[in-house]
Design a protein around this motif. Structure first.
Motif, PDB file in Angstrom:
ATOM      1  N   ARG A 188      37.573  33.639  53.750  1.00  0.00           N
ATOM      2  CA  ARG A 188      38.496  34.047  52.898  1.00  0.00           C
ATOM      3  C   ARG A 188      38.552  35.467  52.602  1.00  0.00           C
ATOM      4  N   LYS A 189      37.282  36.494  52.171  1.00  0.00           N
ATOM      5  CA  LYS A 189      37.477  37.411  52.018  1.00  0.00           C
ATOM      6  C   LYS A 189      39.077  38.585  53.207  1.00  0.00           C
ATOM      7  N   GLN A 190      39.705  37.271  54.411  1.00  0.00           N
ATOM      8  CA  GLN A 190      40.560  37.812  55.056  1.00  0.00           C
ATOM      9  C   GLN A 190      41.879  37.723  54.170  1.00  0.00           C
ATOM     10  N   ARG A 191      41.750  36.573  53.808  1.00  0.00           N
ATOM     11  CA  ARG A 191      43.224  36.043  53.104  1.00  0.00           C
ATOM     12  C   ARG A 191      43.403  36.880  51.599  1.00  0.00           C
ATOM     13  N   LEU A 192      42.616  37.104  50.825  1.00  0.00           N
ATOM     14  CA  LEU A 192      42.696  37.956  50.103  1.00  0.00           C
ATOM     15  C   LEU A 192      42.757  39.106  50.285  1.00  0.00           C
ATOM     16  N   ALA A 193      42.588  40.086  51.696  1.00  0.00           N
ATOM     17  CA  ALA A 193      42.483  41.371  51.800  1.00  0.00           C
ATOM     18  C   ALA A 193      44.148  41.488  52.104  1.00  0.00           C
ATOM     19  N   VAL A 194      45.020  40.496  53.100  1.00  0.00           N
ATOM     20  CA  VAL A 194      45.887  40.326  53.215  1.00  0.00           C
ATOM     21  C   VAL A 194      47.125  40.441  51.776  1.00  0.00           C
ATOM     22  N   ARG A 195      46.706  39.315  50.912  1.00  0.00           N
ATOM     23  CA  ARG A 195      47.209  39.754  49.134  1.00  0.00           C
ATOM     24  C   ARG A 195      47.006  41.156  48.537  1.00  0.00           C
ATOM     25  N   ALA A 196      46.123  41.494  48.633  1.00  0.00           N
ATOM     26  CA  ALA A 196      45.585  42.730  48.617  1.00  0.00           C
ATOM     27  C   ALA A 196      46.929  43.684  49.017  1.00  0.00           C
ATOM     28  N   LEU A 197      46.297  43.847  50.576  1.00  0.00           N
ATOM     29  CA  LEU A 197      48.043  44.579  51.143  1.00  0.00           C
ATOM     30  C   LEU A 197      49.080  44.019  50.151  1.00  0.00           C
ATOM     31  N   LEU A 198      49.579  43.167  50.477  1.00  0.00           N
ATOM     32  CA  LEU A 198      51.260  42.797  50.347  1.00  0.00           C
ATOM     33  C   LEU A 198      51.398  43.696  49.003  1.00  0.00           C
ATOM     34  N   VAL A 208      43.267  43.976  58.487  1.00  0.00           N
ATOM     35  CA  VAL A 208      43.762  43.171  58.377  1.00  0.00           C
ATOM     36  C   VAL A 208      45.119  43.834  58.158  1.00  0.00           C
ATOM     37  N   ALA A 209      46.603  43.100  58.914  1.00  0.00           N
ATOM     38  CA  ALA A 209      47.445  43.955  59.179  1.00  0.00           C
ATOM     39  C   ALA A 209      48.241  43.018  59.169  1.00  0.00           C
ATOM     40  N   VAL A 210      49.841  43.641  58.616  1.00  0.00           N
ATOM     41  CA  VAL A 210      50.963  43.137  58.647  1.00  0.00           C
ATOM     42  C   VAL A 210      51.995  43.764  58.979  1.00  0.00           C
ATOM     43  N   ILE A 211      53.171  44.111  59.808  1.00  0.00           N
ATOM     44  CA  ILE A 211      53.938  44.541  59.884  1.00  0.00           C
ATOM     45  C   ILE A 211      55.771  43.255  59.302  1.00  0.00           C
ATOM     46  N   LEU A 212      56.694  44.632  58.220  1.00  0.00           N
ATOM     47  CA  LEU A 212      57.435  44.221  57.440  1.00  0.00           C
ATOM     48  C   LEU A 212      58.366  44.657  57.969  1.00  0.00           C
ATOM     49  N   HIS A 213      59.644  43.920  58.037  1.00  0.00           N
ATOM     50  CA  HIS A 213      61.050  43.970  58.782  1.00  0.00           C
ATOM     51  C   HIS A 213      62.343  43.307  57.752  1.00  0.00           C
ATOM     52  N   ASP A 214      62.980  44.583  57.304  1.00  0.00           N
ATOM     53  CA  ASP A 214      64.150  43.628  56.404  1.00  0.00           C
ATOM     54  C   ASP A 214      64.961  42.891  56.892  1.00  0.00           C
ATOM     55  N   ASP A 215      65.754  42.875  58.928  1.00  0.00           N
ATOM     56  CA  ASP A 215      66.222  42.446  59.839  1.00  0.00           C
ATOM     57  C   ASP A 215      65.996  41.890  60.746  1.00  0.00           C
ATOM     58  N   GLN A 216      64.740  41.882  61.344  1.00  0.00           N
ATOM     59  CA  GLN A 216      64.571  41.212  62.192  1.00  0.00           C
ATOM     60  C   GLN A 216      63.153  40.847  62.895  1.00  0.00           C
ATOM     61  N   ASP A 217      63.485  40.032  62.782  1.00  0.00           N
ATOM     62  CA  ASP A 217      60.986  39.178  63.253  1.00  0.00           C
ATOM     63  C   ASP A 217      60.678  40.298  64.484  1.00  0.00           C
ATOM     64  N   CYS A 218      59.405  39.898  63.654  1.00  0.00           N
ATOM     65  CA  CYS A 218      58.745  40.526  64.150  1.00  0.00           C
ATOM     66  C   CYS A 218      57.310  40.204  64.545  1.00  0.00           C
ATOM     67  N   GLY A 219      56.598  40.556  65.501  1.00  0.00           N
ATOM     68  CA  GLY A 219      54.548  40.448  65.318  1.00  0.00           C
ATOM     69  C   GLY A 219      53.863  41.668  65.505  1.00  0.00           C
ATOM     70  N   ILE A 220      52.278  40.947  65.520  1.00  0.00           N
ATOM     71  CA  ILE A 220      51.626  42.077  65.136  1.00  0.00           C
ATOM     72  C   ILE A 220      50.305  41.202  65.532  1.00  0.00           C
ATOM     73  N   ASP A 221      49.028  41.722  66.310  1.00  0.00           N
ATOM     74  CA  ASP A 221      48.518  41.627  66.225  1.00  0.00           C
ATOM     75  C   ASP A 221      46.689  42.749  66.313  1.00  0.00           C
ATOM     76  N   VAL A 222      45.902  42.720  65.834  1.00  0.00           N
ATOM     77  CA  VAL A 222      44.712  42.840  65.651  1.00  0.00           C
ATOM     78  C   VAL A 222      43.521  42.920  66.762  1.00  0.00           C
ATOM     79  N   GLU A 223      42.519  43.232  66.822  1.00  0.00           N
ATOM     80  CA  GLU A 223      41.547  42.634  67.846  1.00  0.00           C
ATOM     81  C   GLU A 223      40.302  43.644  68.228  1.00  0.00           C
ATOM     82  N   SER A 224      39.253  43.266  67.832  1.00  0.00           N
ATOM     83  CA  SER A 224      38.558  44.009  67.427  1.00  0.00           C
ATOM     84  C   SER A 224      38.025  44.116  69.018  1.00  0.00           C
TER      85      SER A 224
END
Length: 212
Positions: free
Chosen positions: A50-60, A96-112
């Protein structure tokens, strides 16, 4: 607010990383989550998730000037209902992390990097990739292999991909940050090449990719 990193890339993508240091109640206030999203989050049994989902929203909220509404396609790929920006999301217990791009598809992954990645060797690596593994920093290198393939998988947004057979990461040696090259082979044997980047921080590794 725990914005850990905001990084503008040369390919015009933006990366944001949020360090989860808040309580769930603090994140709820920071996130200002739309009602439908909050209702969905409330059904998650794990407090950590739940905290991870909320952190994504806070990041956005920190990355966009106006409120964006997050949703997901049937295959799980996230999208913004009221904004054409392409987005990919990843999270661990701490970040939590996001990647944003106006035109291109993108992908991101984080691990401990404290996670044991030994199972990845048999599950997700080709014979050539296994042969390239060093004895030193082996777990770290496995983590990067996994994150790279996950990032490509997220960009492609396909329902089924064999990581060992269809995604090949070129030989590399683990450093604090660097670039990677990889090839995806589809079911018709057509090839698509990708250039990825990675960085490490606080015993975590982050890998991202942007399409052409």
């Amino acid at each position: 607010m725990a914005l850990y990193l905001k990084k503008e890339l040369e390919n015009e993508a933006t990366i944001g990383v949020w360090q989860i240091t808040e309580t769930e109640d603090e994140l709820i206030k920071l996130a200002a989550t739309p009602t439908d999203e909050m209702e969905e989050i409330s059904f998650i049994k794990s407090e950590s998730l739940r905290k991870q989902r909320l952190a994504v929203r806070a990041l956005l909220n920190t990355l966009f000037d106006e409120k964006v509404y997050l949703s997901h396609h049937d295959n799980g790929k996230p999208y913004l209902e009221n904004n054409p920006t392409n987005i990919s999301i990843t999270h661990t217990e701490k970040y939590v992390a996001v990647i944003l791009h106006d035109d291109q598809d993108c992908g991101i992954d984080v691990e401990s990097l404290d996670r044991d990645f030994s199972a990845v060797e048999k599950k997700a690596l080709s014979e050539d990739e296994i042969d390239d593994l060093p004895d030193e920093k082996r777990n770290e290198q496995l983590a990067i292999y996994w994150c790279a393939k996950e990032a490509i998988f997220k960009l492609l947004s396909l329902y089924s991909v064999d990581f060992a057979e269809q995604i090949e990461v070129d030989r590399f040696r683990y450093r604090g940050e660097g670039e990677l090259e990889a090839t995806f082979v589809d079911k018709d044997d057509d090839e698509q090449e990708f250039n990825l980047e990675y960085m490490t921080f606080d015993r975590h590794v982050l890998v991202w990719v942007v399409g052409d």
